[in-house]
Every structure is written in C-alpha cells, then in structure tokens.
Design a protein around this motif. Structure first.
Motif, short mmCIF file in Angstrom:
data_model
loop_
_atom_site.label_atom_id
_atom_site.label_comp_id
_atom_site.label_asym_id
_atom_site.label_seq_id
_atom_site.Cartn_x
_atom_site.Cartn_y
_atom_site.Cartn_z
N GLY A 60 2.07 6.50 -130.39
CA GLY A 60 1.06 7.78 -130.42
C GLY A 60 1.92 8.84 -129.57
O GLY A 60 1.35 9.54 -129.04
N GLY A 61 3.43 9.11 -129.82
CA GLY A 61 4.00 10.02 -128.92
C GLY A 61 4.16 9.54 -127.50
O GLY A 61 4.63 10.60 -126.98
N HIS A 62 3.75 8.67 -126.91
CA HIS A 62 3.84 8.18 -125.64
C HIS A 62 4.79 7.38 -125.44
O HIS A 62 4.68 6.01 -126.07
N TRP A 159 -11.42 -6.33 -134.44
CA TRP A 159 -10.44 -5.71 -133.96
C TRP A 159 -10.57 -5.09 -132.65
O TRP A 159 -9.62 -4.62 -131.89
N PHE A 167 -4.03 -1.94 -125.85
CA PHE A 167 -3.88 -0.33 -125.60
C PHE A 167 -3.80 -0.44 -123.97
O PHE A 167 -2.86 0.04 -123.54
N PHE A 172 -1.12 0.71 -118.99
CA PHE A 172 -1.39 0.30 -117.66
C PHE A 172 -0.71 -0.92 -117.10
O PHE A 172 -0.46 -0.88 -115.77
N ALA B 20 -15.23 3.79 -124.55
CA ALA B 20 -13.69 3.65 -124.43
C ALA B 20 -13.05 4.93 -123.84
O ALA B 20 -12.09 4.73 -123.04
N PHE B 24 -10.65 4.62 -120.42
CA PHE B 24 -9.36 4.88 -120.44
C PHE B 24 -9.14 6.20 -119.58
O PHE B 24 -8.11 6.46 -118.76
N ALA B 27 -9.38 5.38 -116.01
CA ALA B 27 -8.06 4.56 -115.52
C ALA B 27 -6.85 5.50 -115.65
O ALA B 27 -6.13 5.33 -114.68
N ILE B 28 -6.84 6.23 -116.27
CA ILE B 28 -5.67 7.45 -116.27
C ILE B 28 -5.94 8.22 -114.84
O ILE B 28 -5.01 8.65 -114.38
N MET B 31 -4.67 6.68 -112.20
CA MET B 31 -3.14 6.07 -112.37
C MET B 31 -2.13 6.68 -111.27
O MET B 31 -2.14 8.02 -111.18
N ARG B 32 -1.47 5.76 -110.68
CA ARG B 32 -0.30 6.36 -109.84
C ARG B 32 -0.66 7.65 -108.94
O ARG B 32 -0.02 8.34 -108.62
N LEU B 49 -2.33 11.89 -121.63
CA LEU B 49 -1.72 10.59 -121.95
C LEU B 49 -2.69 9.42 -122.33
O LEU B 49 -2.11 8.67 -122.90
N TRP B 52 -3.74 8.78 -127.17
CA TRP B 52 -3.08 7.63 -127.93
C TRP B 52 -4.04 6.74 -128.39
O TRP B 52 -4.31 5.89 -129.36
N MET B 53 -4.85 5.99 -127.15
CA MET B 53 -5.74 5.14 -127.26
C MET B 53 -6.98 5.25 -127.65
O MET B 53 -7.52 4.60 -128.17
N TRP B 55 -7.83 7.78 -129.94
CA TRP B 55 -7.92 8.16 -131.41
C TRP B 55 -7.95 7.20 -132.17
O TRP B 55 -9.00 7.11 -133.21
N PRO B 56 -7.48 5.78 -132.02
CA PRO B 56 -7.62 4.85 -132.98
C PRO B 56 -9.04 4.22 -132.83
O PRO B 56 -9.48 3.79 -133.94
N VAL B 57 -9.66 4.12 -131.69
CA VAL B 57 -10.96 3.69 -131.49
C VAL B 57 -12.10 4.54 -132.26
O VAL B 57 -12.68 4.21 -132.86
N LEU B 165 -3.00 4.72 -135.81
CA LEU B 165 -1.96 4.52 -134.83
C LEU B 165 -0.39 5.01 -135.46
O LEU B 165 0.45 5.62 -134.69
N ALA B 168 -0.68 8.95 -135.30
CA ALA B 168 -0.25 9.30 -134.20
C ALA B 168 1.03 9.52 -133.55
O ALA B 168 1.61 10.29 -132.97
N SER B 188 1.49 15.06 -126.16
CA SER B 188 1.06 13.59 -125.76
C SER B 188 1.09 13.31 -124.34
O SER B 188 1.06 12.16 -123.80
#
Lengths: 216, 422
Positions: A60-62, A159, A167, A172, B20, B24, B27-28, B31-32, B49, B52-53, B55-57, B165, B168, B188
C-alpha cells in the motif's frame, strides 16, 4: 446426462438417509463449500507460481522495514480457503460420533491441501532460505486464526483475523533485521517451539471443530 | 438516533471497521515514541502510515455487507424496491464514516496533545490534507460495495481484501504515479520531520474530487439477476471502466510534486560560539544533541582547533542543509536517538555546499581520507575511541585549518594535511 432418481422411493435410501448411489465421501464434500475452497486454493497456487522466490518490499505504498518472502504470506489465502471449506451448508443433520471423526479428518485434509499448495514456493529468496517448516508453521497458524469465524458460523469473515494479524505483524512486528517474537510468521526460518505452539493450537481448534458442528 | 446506531451495528459489519481503524491508529500513535509530536504536518502524515491496513478492512467489510444485501433472501430490498439503491449507499456509508470519524478524532487528539496551535502552512492546508485522507475511506467503502454487489458474501470479503491491497499498491507512490508526483490515494505517511515541506494543495483538491466522483460512479450500478444468478450489467462494466480510466490517466496528467519545499530557518537558538539553533517543535528532543555539539566545540576551543568552531550551527530541514562553508554549519536532523559522536562530527564538517560532494559523482578518495582525519582528530580531543574508517590520522590545528579553508573553496581533493606528532 443426469441419471433419474426417485427421492420419494424409500428403496433408494440407505438406512442412514444417504442416497446409495452417492458415495459417502462425495456426499460429505457436497455439503461443504468445496468449490469456493478449491477456487481459493487454486488462486493461492497461482500466486505461489507467479511470486516464486519473490519478496514483498512494500504494501500500500508503505515500505516494510524488512522485505518478506511472498511464500510466507500466501498461507493467509490458503487458510481462508480452509475456513470456508470447513463450513457446512446444511442444518439440523444428525451428528453422531463418526461425523465428529469425519469433521476432524476433513479439517486435516483441508490443511494438507493448503500446505501442499504452498510448499512448491519453498526455496531461496533474496533475504534467505524459506524452510518447509516455516511454511507449515504459517499455514497452521493462519488456519488457527481463520477457523474461529467458521466455528461461529460466519465463514464470510474467515479473512478478518489472519489479515489483521498479518497487517499488524508487517507494520509493527518487523525490525531491522528480523522481527518481534509475535510476528514469527514473517521470518523465513522457524524454531521447534514455534512449530510446537502452532501445532498445539491447530490441534485444539481441530478438536473444537470436530466436537462442535458449525453450519450456516 | 441511538436505536438507529444500534440497529446498524447489529445488522451491518461495516461500522466495526472503526474498531480496526482505532486499534491501528492507537498503535501508530505510540509507535517509536511519536518523535515529532508537535509538528502539524508530521502528525497528519504519521497517522497516514496506518491507512494501508485500514483500507482493506473497510473495503472487505463493505463488500460483505453489500453481498449480504444481494443474496436471494434479501435482494428484494435493493433490487426491486424503488429506492433500493439507498440500501447499498447506506451500508457503504456505515463502513466508511465511523472509521473516518475515528481517524479524524485520533489526528485531532494527537494535534492537541502536541499543542499544535499554529501549524506551519496554516490550518487550511492541514484540514485539506486530513480531508484527502478521509476521502480514501469513502472510496474504499465504495469499492468494497461494488465488489460485494457481484459476489456471494463468502467470497466478497476476501476478494475485496485482495483487490484493495493491490489497488493500494498501484494507486500510491509505489505504483502508477511517479515517485513524488500525483497519486490518487495520496501519500502513504511519513516518519521523519516534515519541517521544510508542505503539501501541494492542487494535488489534494484533485485527489478529493477524483475519489469522491469515482466513489459515486462505483456506487451507481445495481447488479443484474440473470436466471437467478448475479451478472455484471453494462452499468457495472461502465463504472469499472470509468474509474480505472480516471485513476490510471490522472497520475500522468497532473503535473508537479505532491510535496513542495518551503525553506525555513530554525528559530530556537541558544548559546554563543557557536549559537545553536533548532526548530521550536524539536526543542523537546534536541537537548542531548545540543549538549554533544557543545562538548565538541568546547574541546576544540580548549585545544586550539578554532577553525572547527563556526559562528552558528543550525538544524537541517527537508531539502535544505544550512551550511555555507563560512560561518554556518549544519546540525543535521534532530531525532529521538542522538547520532554517535563520529557521525555528528561528519555532519558538522561535511562540505554540503560544494557540488562535488552533493552530485551523483562520488568525491575523490582524498576527500574521504581528509574527512576521516578530521573525525579522528576531533574524537581524540574528546577522548573517545574511534576506529578510522579509511585510514585517517590525527591532524594539527594548522592542518585542520588548511583543510577547512580548502573545503570552504570547495577544493575537496586537497591533499591530506600533515598529521599531528604524537
């Protein structure tokens, strides 16, 4: 040409209600979503062929911290196939002990088929050798994550857990180099402890599946 | 209202994509150590960041909801009813809007925690960038709904997941769009400081418009039922074609870069000989780095290596390294982890103003030897261990001074000066 059958004639039915002209195994497959499962397994096999020895560097561009071999991700699709294939389309059928044994055998067969589809992708990649054990670990682990949806009779959501886990692991769990312990499925190699934990979890989900009949 | 929410939470899975999105985003968020909290643009891009996780959900849950509406038991609600289309639209909206609201709230909370009162570039561009991110949620919900109208619920989710996915990947900076150019799904995310950059507002507006229009196009076709089975009609094929054409053609048609350089000087300055300046947003992180620089300068001063001491040391920003070879040296980027002393010395003395060291052609080997010698010398002044990389040797104050003068003239192939005697 379809052979004419007379469903109303008791002479055409066996003692347990299965049509004598339909083999038991075929009947079993017929009451499961085998076409969708086979289709998804075929898609996984195609992906294995197309992405042979390849690695995923970005999603996804990441850009990922560490590239991940494709073959470690394909088991996610194969596990969804197992989850969908394990779902029965019938309701209110008798559930004798031998049906429970049959369910356990069916899950084992689906897991073997998923593994067989993924194993041709094993081999060298740019970031190292992907082992057979690593692919088996990933297939079993993803099946463990896919099966809860089937167990609660919602195979259309098989899924969710595998993909959320993958993901999160990709975002992470990757470090440079390697990965966190919980993102083990992204490592090309494996340890005996990982295989043991995954095997026990798969056995547990198999027992639950065998004892508790999921259907739509 | 409450009953309406409860009803949709029970009947649809789309709204649960927000869980979701929240997971996410949190968690982002941690992060760091969220290093540049306090920078407006960085905060917005940091939370991209995780897109991308999410969008599919969103797409997959929206697909399952649309597919469930299209099953033979339920399709009378959407196919034969006069305003049946509203069923699909509502389901897609319930997949996109809760997640978008969660994403918005997380970004606003992070901006508040970072005390971003006056972001560089102003609030309008920040709002536009957030809106561009939120428009992607809507687009993926529409994409999922489009796929769900053609497939059974069991297949719709996994197909939409795989499709989103793939898209994306194709519609962000790794795919059709040139790197740095226009991308239909926008950027992204970013993890490094964004000071010195701003978004291209034209790109953001085009992104919002194209995603909104193609989302509407994707929502328009109703599935056709032929002999009891779903079949893509002309409308479906036309919607897919128009969307594909728009998304493939636009990256080639929209000129310019998606991020624009905005040179800016750091304003939080302290001390003298040299004056060390960092960006106010980074003061929280800069303390250890400033202390390291001060230690180096004090050691150089004490041992007579005055040519190493500039008048001013400034933090670098994107696409701008503040070093002129005379009075100004670059501090590099302030990061959560301070660089090692050897790396810091290299940053401080590196003649980035010279085309010979910033072009694609590598500098001559004499330059690397001289640079290594300066590092050996300065590391010796602060009594720190350093293993010379390319055989550098400790230099005298005059040797360092002549090297600095040569580099000031961009004579980077100057002979390695005389080593200091033991």
């Amino acid at each position: 040409m379809r052979r004419p059958t007379n469903h109303r004639n008791p002479a055409n039915h066996s003692e347990h209600g299965v049509h004598p002209r339909v083999p038991l195994v075929r009947a079993w497959i017929g009451v499961h979503r085998w076409r969708l499962a086979a289709g998804l397994l075929a898609a996984a096999a195609a992906l294995v062929t197309v992405t042979r020895n390849g690695v995923v560097e970005s999603v996804g561009g990441h850009t990922l911290y560490t590239p991940v071999p494709w073959i470690l991700l394909v088991p996610m699709i194969a596990s969804v196939a197992v989850g969908i294939g394990a779902a029965s389309v019938t309701q209110y059928l008798p559930d004798p002990p031998r049906a429970k044994v049959a369910r356990a055998a069916w899950l084992l067969f689906l897991a073997l088929a998923a593994t067989a589809v993924c194993l041709p992708g094993v081999g060298d990649t740019r970031i190292g050798q992907v082992t057979v054990a690593a692919v088996i670990r990933n297939v079993l682990f993803c099946i463990v994550l896919a099966m809860p949806a089937t167990l609660v009779r919602q195979p259309q959501y098989c899924w969710i857990l595998p993909s959320l886990y993958l993901f999160a692991a990709a975002q992470f769990g990757l470090t440079t180099p390697g990965s966190q312990w919980w993102a083990m499925v992204l490592r090309p190699g494996t340890q005996a402890s990982e295989l043991l934990i995954t095997g026990v979890a798969f056995a547990a989900i198999g027992v639950i599946y065998a004892l508790r009949r999921p259907s739509l | 209202m409450n009953r309406l929410v409860k009803f949709h939470l029970r009947m649809l899975m789309g709204p649960w994509a927000a869980a979701a999105a929240l997971g996410f985003a949190l968690a982002i968020g941690v992060m760091r150590g969220t290093p540049y909290l306090g920078e407006g643009m960085w905060t917005v891009r940091w939370f991209a960041l995780g897109l991308w996780m999410v969008w599919p959900v969103i797409a997959a849950l929206s697909a399952v909801d649309a597919a469930r509406l299209t099953t033979p038991e339920a399709r009378y609600l959407v196919l034969t009813a006069r305003h049946g289309q509203r069923g699909y639209t509502a389901a897609a909206a319930w997949a996109a809007v809760p997640s978008a609201v969660v994403h918005l709230l997380v970004i606003l909370t992070a901006l508040a925690i970072g005390s971003v009162a006056h972001p560089r570039g102003g609030w309008p561009i920040i709002a536009l960038a957030i809106l561009a991110q939120l428009s992607t949620f809507l687009w993926f919900a529409a994409l999922g709904s489009f796929i769900g109208r053609l497939l059974s619920p069991v297949l719709a989710g996994v197909v939409a997941l795989a499709a989103s996915l793939g898209l994306a990947q194709v519609l962000t900076n790794m795919g059709l769009g040139a790197r740095g150019g226009f991308n239909p799904l926008g950027d992204s995310g970013a993890s490094v400081s964004q000071i010195g950059l701003t978004w291209n507002p034209v790109h953001l507006v085009v992104q919002i418009l194209v995603l909104a229009v193609t989302a509407m196009v994707l929502m328009m076709p109703r599935p056709q039922v032929v002999a009891g089975k779903l079949a893509p009609g002309f409308g479906t094929l036309a919607a897919a074609g128009i969307t594909a054409l728009a998304l493939i053609a636009l990256p080639a048609l929209i000129p310019g870069e998606s991020l624009l350089a905005v040179p800016v000087a750091p304003s939080a300055c302290s001390g003298e000989r040299p004056t060390i300046c960092v960006f106010p947003e980074h003061e929280r992180l800069a303390g250890p780095l400033v202390d390291d620089v001060r230690r180096l300068m004090d050691a150089a001063d004490a041992h007579g290596y005055t040519s190493l001491i500039p008048e001013r040391v400034e933090e670098a920003s994107h696409r701008h390294i503040p070093a002129d070879g005379k009075t100004l040296r670059s501090l590099g980027f302030v990061e959560r982890e301070t660089p090692g002393m050897a790396e810091l010395i290299q940053t401080l003395v590196y003649p980035s103003w010279c085309p010979a060291v910033s072009s694609e052609e590598p500098p001559p080997s004499e330059f690397w030897l001289s640079l290594d010698s300066v590092v050996v010398t300065w590391m010796g002044l602060i009594n720190e261990e350093y293993q010379p990389g390319v055989g550098g040797m400790a230099l005298t104050p005059d040797g360092v001074a002549s090297l600095m003068t040569a580099w000031q003239r961009c004579d980077v192939s100057a002979d390695a000066p005389t080593p200091a005697t033991e």
